[in-house]
Design a protein around this motif. Structure first.
Motif, PDB file in Angstrom:
ATOM      1  N   UNK A  32     -53.874  28.351 -12.709  1.00  0.00           N
ATOM      2  CA  UNK A  32     -53.387  26.546 -11.556  1.00  0.00           C
ATOM      3  C   UNK A  32     -52.664  27.519 -10.191  1.00  0.00           C
ATOM      4  N   UNK A  33     -51.852  28.233 -11.276  1.00  0.00           N
ATOM      5  CA  UNK A  33     -50.251  28.469 -10.415  1.00  0.00           C
ATOM      6  C   UNK A  33     -51.425  29.269  -9.546  1.00  0.00           C
ATOM      7  N   UNK A  34     -52.189  30.256 -10.206  1.00  0.00           N
ATOM      8  CA  UNK A  34     -52.587  31.572  -9.414  1.00  0.00           C
ATOM      9  C   UNK A  34     -53.722  30.632  -8.086  1.00  0.00           C
ATOM     10  N   UNK A  35     -54.034  29.431  -8.393  1.00  0.00           N
ATOM     11  CA  UNK A  35     -55.125  29.212  -7.084  1.00  0.00           C
ATOM     12  C   UNK A  35     -54.133  28.263  -6.481  1.00  0.00           C
ATOM     13  N   UNK A  36     -52.379  27.652  -6.523  1.00  0.00           N
ATOM     14  CA  UNK A  36     -51.894  26.762  -5.952  1.00  0.00           C
ATOM     15  C   UNK A  36     -51.724  27.679  -4.970  1.00  0.00           C
ATOM     16  N   UNK A  37     -51.603  28.790  -5.886  1.00  0.00           N
ATOM     17  CA  UNK A  37     -50.861  29.782  -4.067  1.00  0.00           C
ATOM     18  C   UNK A  37     -51.785  30.922  -3.910  1.00  0.00           C
ATOM     19  N   UNK A  38     -52.960  30.792  -3.842  1.00  0.00           N
ATOM     20  CA  UNK A  38     -53.890  31.168  -3.138  1.00  0.00           C
ATOM     21  C   UNK A  38     -54.328  30.253  -2.322  1.00  0.00           C
ATOM     22  N   UNK A  39     -53.865  28.643  -2.175  1.00  0.00           N
ATOM     23  CA  UNK A  39     -54.092  27.823  -1.371  1.00  0.00           C
ATOM     24  C   UNK A  39     -53.149  27.102  -0.165  1.00  0.00           C
ATOM     25  N   UNK A  40     -52.248  27.720  -1.061  1.00  0.00           N
ATOM     26  CA  UNK A  40     -51.171  28.164   0.523  1.00  0.00           C
ATOM     27  C   UNK A  40     -51.025  29.742   1.491  1.00  0.00           C
ATOM     28  N   UNK A  41     -51.646  30.565   0.613  1.00  0.00           N
ATOM     29  CA  UNK A  41     -51.666  31.403   1.269  1.00  0.00           C
ATOM     30  C   UNK A  41     -52.899  31.402   2.570  1.00  0.00           C
ATOM     31  N   UNK A  42     -53.616  30.465   1.550  1.00  0.00           N
ATOM     32  CA  UNK A  42     -55.004  29.919   2.793  1.00  0.00           C
ATOM     33  C   UNK A  42     -54.871  29.092   3.597  1.00  0.00           C
ATOM     34  N   UNK A  43     -54.136  28.614   3.419  1.00  0.00           N
ATOM     35  CA  UNK A  43     -53.337  27.693   4.461  1.00  0.00           C
ATOM     36  C   UNK A  43     -52.272  28.077   5.805  1.00  0.00           C
ATOM     37  N   UNK A  44     -51.549  28.582   5.596  1.00  0.00           N
ATOM     38  CA  UNK A  44     -50.621  29.475   6.136  1.00  0.00           C
ATOM     39  C   UNK A  44     -51.455  31.117   6.925  1.00  0.00           C
ATOM     40  N   UNK A  45     -52.748  31.438   6.465  1.00  0.00           N
ATOM     41  CA  UNK A  45     -53.550  32.137   7.067  1.00  0.00           C
ATOM     42  C   UNK A  45     -54.472  31.511   8.356  1.00  0.00           C
ATOM     43  N   UNK A  46     -54.732  30.298   8.046  1.00  0.00           N
ATOM     44  CA  UNK A  46     -55.204  29.027   9.051  1.00  0.00           C
ATOM     45  C   UNK A  46     -54.160  28.875   9.907  1.00  0.00           C
ATOM     46  N   UNK A  47     -52.808  28.658  10.081  1.00  0.00           N
ATOM     47  CA  UNK A  47     -52.462  28.377  10.449  1.00  0.00           C
ATOM     48  C   UNK A  47     -51.709  29.548  11.806  1.00  0.00           C
ATOM     49  N   UNK A  48     -51.561  30.716  10.761  1.00  0.00           N
ATOM     50  CA  UNK A  48     -51.050  31.671  11.777  1.00  0.00           C
ATOM     51  C   UNK A  48     -52.133  32.462  12.309  1.00  0.00           C
ATOM     52  N   UNK A  49     -53.135  32.317  12.328  1.00  0.00           N
ATOM     53  CA  UNK A  49     -54.481  32.373  13.095  1.00  0.00           C
ATOM     54  C   UNK A  49     -54.793  31.418  14.590  1.00  0.00           C
ATOM     55  N   UNK A  50     -54.602  30.120  14.141  1.00  0.00           N
ATOM     56  CA  UNK A  50     -53.835  28.663  15.765  1.00  0.00           C
ATOM     57  C   UNK A  50     -53.457  29.561  16.341  1.00  0.00           C
ATOM     58  N   UNK A  51     -52.049  30.178  15.242  1.00  0.00           N
ATOM     59  CA  UNK A  51     -50.828  30.300  16.565  1.00  0.00           C
ATOM     60  C   UNK A  51     -50.874  31.667  17.084  1.00  0.00           C
ATOM     61  N   UNK A  52     -52.034  33.053  16.584  1.00  0.00           N
ATOM     62  CA  UNK A  52     -52.934  33.782  17.904  1.00  0.00           C
ATOM     63  C   UNK A  52     -53.703  33.191  18.204  1.00  0.00           C
ATOM     64  N   UNK A  53     -54.634  32.703  18.076  1.00  0.00           N
ATOM     65  CA  UNK A  53     -55.136  31.496  19.476  1.00  0.00           C
ATOM     66  C   UNK A  53     -54.819  31.509  20.631  1.00  0.00           C
ATOM     67  N   UNK A  54     -53.550  30.167  20.077  1.00  0.00           N
ATOM     68  CA  UNK A  54     -53.053  29.812  21.305  1.00  0.00           C
ATOM     69  C   UNK A  54     -51.859  30.360  21.824  1.00  0.00           C
ATOM     70  N   UNK A  55     -51.372  31.778  21.112  1.00  0.00           N
ATOM     71  CA  UNK A  55     -50.778  32.601  21.973  1.00  0.00           C
ATOM     72  C   UNK A  55     -51.849  33.482  22.796  1.00  0.00           C
TER      73      UNK A  55
END
Length: 607
Positions: free
Chosen positions: A358-381
């Motif tokens: 469960x901890x690993x799943x939560x970590x992966x979920x947070x990393x996925x959210x961070x990656x999606x947010x980073x991709x959005x920021x890169x597209x806007x940049x």
């Protein structure tokens, strides 16, 4: 065979992270070096073309003077004193000598000799006079020593009729008239002008020179064409990049060269900067790989210690590790096989593993959210950066226009040409940025998927292309009714507009363009085909044409920035389909793409 340990796996992980970046660095180094050398070649070609054009202009002016003199009534009527007076008036202004020669090569009139004095017997090479009379055409001689000036000179000879008899009329220029043209060259460049017999007319620098040493190679290359490039090594070991061109009117040769050392140093420096930048980008990934590897090693060691305690302590006293991994799994397997853990210990272990999962799943979920947010920021940049780039380009174009208005008549033709080059470059860059902005917007739409009528999208695209269709008298055929599909209307309209527009742009010059649009059902997808009778595409470029900024033709022949088909590919992939082309040179092209079908629709798409 010994099983690899965690340290070996760690080394492989770091190496795997570094190898792609090292390959990228090498590729950037190679591409940068090639680009710098190509720029140097193009600069040498431009310099050579400038020299050739200037010489061509001079010889054309000399030919015009010769035509005027040959049509003078005093010459055709045999009034040689009057013609001599006329020839002396233009000597030194437009030409350096005017001679009238009999068919046997004897000079009977020379504008540099005052009236009453006998002209030199042979002021122009006799062989050249005989050749001009035998071929009955105007010729340009090689460089020779003037009979009266004792300076290097060349002549243009034309057959004329004097009192009903054939003679040769010659006008000459000193070779030194071309020295100011060559002297515009600056070190480390070399430049030279050679006549048809490979005699040097002018060169820079005055002492020594690369062109004379490379003459044999230049002559060999000119047998297969009127211009070319070659790399030449001088006797002192210096390597030069030589560009040469034959001047049509006189068969003279204009040549420019640049020492390879003058290009190699800056090219290596720039390439090294690119490669070093790529390597620096690999440092974070290598550190991340090392950090993950160390954590993995610590986990494996803890798991090994845990396996060693199984069967020696009570289940409630076990302290399970937080992680597990690699070669130590052999130890875990062996110890667990002999362990006598009861159900409680196994249940405790399962609960602990579930918590870890469960901890690993939560970590992966947070990393996925961070990656999606980073991709959005890169597209806007990317969007904002591309948008802001247009402002300095507009300033460049505007100030060039203001500068041209301010200077007005002070600008010569060459300066206006350079300013046009700069302005056109800024306009092309602005167009490329606009295309990039459109490309970056694709796939970022916030609107929901709609039920789109492809027939309506084709009609809208044809309306946008109405002017081009009318101009080319193109024939557009839709062989069957087009279906309904799920998608974004604006993107699908752009898809048809680009593909039909390409069919009209790359039409064959000898036939009216014809474009045929058809569709067929393939399982859960529709396959749409757009066929034309244009110039076609070489099969080796079928994949390359869909890459961004990939062009198969020069801008002088076909305009555009090489982004249209890249947009088509992105639109199709955004809709869950794929696109490809079937074509051959001269046989037209068929672009095919697939789109998902709207559930329940038939070919008519009327549901």
């Amino acid at each position: 065979m010994r099983t690899p340990g965690i340290r070996q796996y760690l080394a492989i992980l770091v190496l795997a992270a570094l190898l792609p970046v090292v390959g990228l660095a090498l590729a950037l180094f190679s591409l940068s070096m090639h680009g710098e050398y190509e720029v140097a070649w193009q600069r040498a070609e431009a310099r050579t073309t400038f020299i050739a054009a200037a010489v061509q202009t001079q010889t054309d002016a000399l030919a015009g003077t010769l035509d005027v003199l040959s049509a003078t009534p005093s010459l055709t009527d045999g009034d040689l004193p009057a013609f001599h007076a006329l020839a002396r008036t233009i000597t030194g202004e437009r030409v350096d000598a005017v001679s009238l020669i009999r068919p046997d090569g004897v000079t009977i009139l020379n504008s540099r000799v005052p009236p009453g004095q006998e002209a030199p017997t042979f002021s122009v090479p006799e062989s050249e006079v005989r050749r001009a009379l035998a071929e009955d055409r105007t010729i340009v001689t090689h460089i020779f020593l003037g009979a009266t000036s004792r300076r290097a000179i060349f002549a243009m000879i034309k057959p004329v009729t004097v009192s009903g008899q054939r003679h040769a009329l010659a006008v000459g220029l000193f070779a030194s008239r071309f020295e100011p043209l060559i002297d515009r060259t600056l070190p480390p460049w070399n430049a030279a002008l050679l006549d048809a017999s490979s005699t040097t007319v002018a060169r820079f620098p005055r002492e020594g020179g690369v062109m004379e040493a490379a003459q044999d190679q230049i002559d060999d290359a000119l047998r297969s064409g009127d211009r070319g490039r070659l790399t030449f090594v001088t006797p002192n070991g210096s390597e030069h990049m030589v560009v040469f061109e034959r001047i049509p009117s006189s068969s003279w040769i204009a040549a420019s060269s640049l020492p390879r050392d003058a290009v190699e140093g800056p090219a290596q420096r720039n390439a090294a900067i690119y490669a070093a930048g790529a390597l620096l980008l690999s440092i974070p990934s290598a550190l991340l790989a090392g950090w993950l590897g160390l954590r993995l090693a610590h986990s494996m060691q803890a798991l090994s210690r845990f396996a060693s305690t199984l069967g020696t302590v009570q289940p409630e006293q076990l302290q399970p590790p937080m992680r597990s991994a690699c070669r130590e799994l052999d130890v875990v397997t062996e110890r667990l096989g002999r362990a006598a853990c009861d159900v409680a210990a196994r249940d405790s272990q399962l609960r602990q593993q579930r918590d870890l999962a469960e901890q690993r799943a939560e970590q992966i979920r947070r990393q996925s959210e961070d990656l999606a947010r980073s991709n959005t920021d890169l597209e806007q940049f990317a969007y904002v950066a591309s948008h802001d780039l247009r402002e300095p380009l507009r300033m460049v174009s505007s100030f060039l226009t203001l500068l041209e208005r301010h200077l007005g008549e002070k600008l010569d033709g060459e300066a206006r040409e350079f300013m046009d080059y700069a302005r056109n470059g800024a306009l092309r860059m602005d167009a490329m940025i606009l295309d990039l902005l459109q490309y970056s917007r694709l796939g970022r739409q916030e609107s929901e998927i709609e039920r789109v009528d492809l027939g309506q999208m084709v009609s809208t695209a044809l309306g946008e292309l109405a002017a081009t269709i009318g101009e080319t008298q193109a024939i557009i055929q839709v062989e069957s009714a087009l279906p309904m599909v799920p998608g974004h209307p604006r993107e699908l309209t752009r898809l048809f507009q680009n593909l039909i527009g390409n069919a009209l742009k790359y039409r064959a010059p000898d036939r009216v363009p014809e474009v045929t649009i058809s569709v067929r059902r393939e399982g859960d997808h529709w396959e749409v085909s757009i066929a034309d009778n244009g110039i076609g595409i070489d099969p080796q470029f079928h994949q390359r044409v869909f890459n961004i900024f990939q062009r198969l033709h020069t801008r002088e022949r076909y305009d555009g920035n090489g982004i249209g088909l890249a947009i088509c590919k992105k639109v199709v992939e955004h809709h869950g389909g794929r696109i490809w082309v079937e074509s051959a040179l001269g046989a037209g092209s068929v672009f095919r793409f697939t789109l998902p079908a709207w559930h329940g629709d038939t070919l008519a798409g009327a549901n």
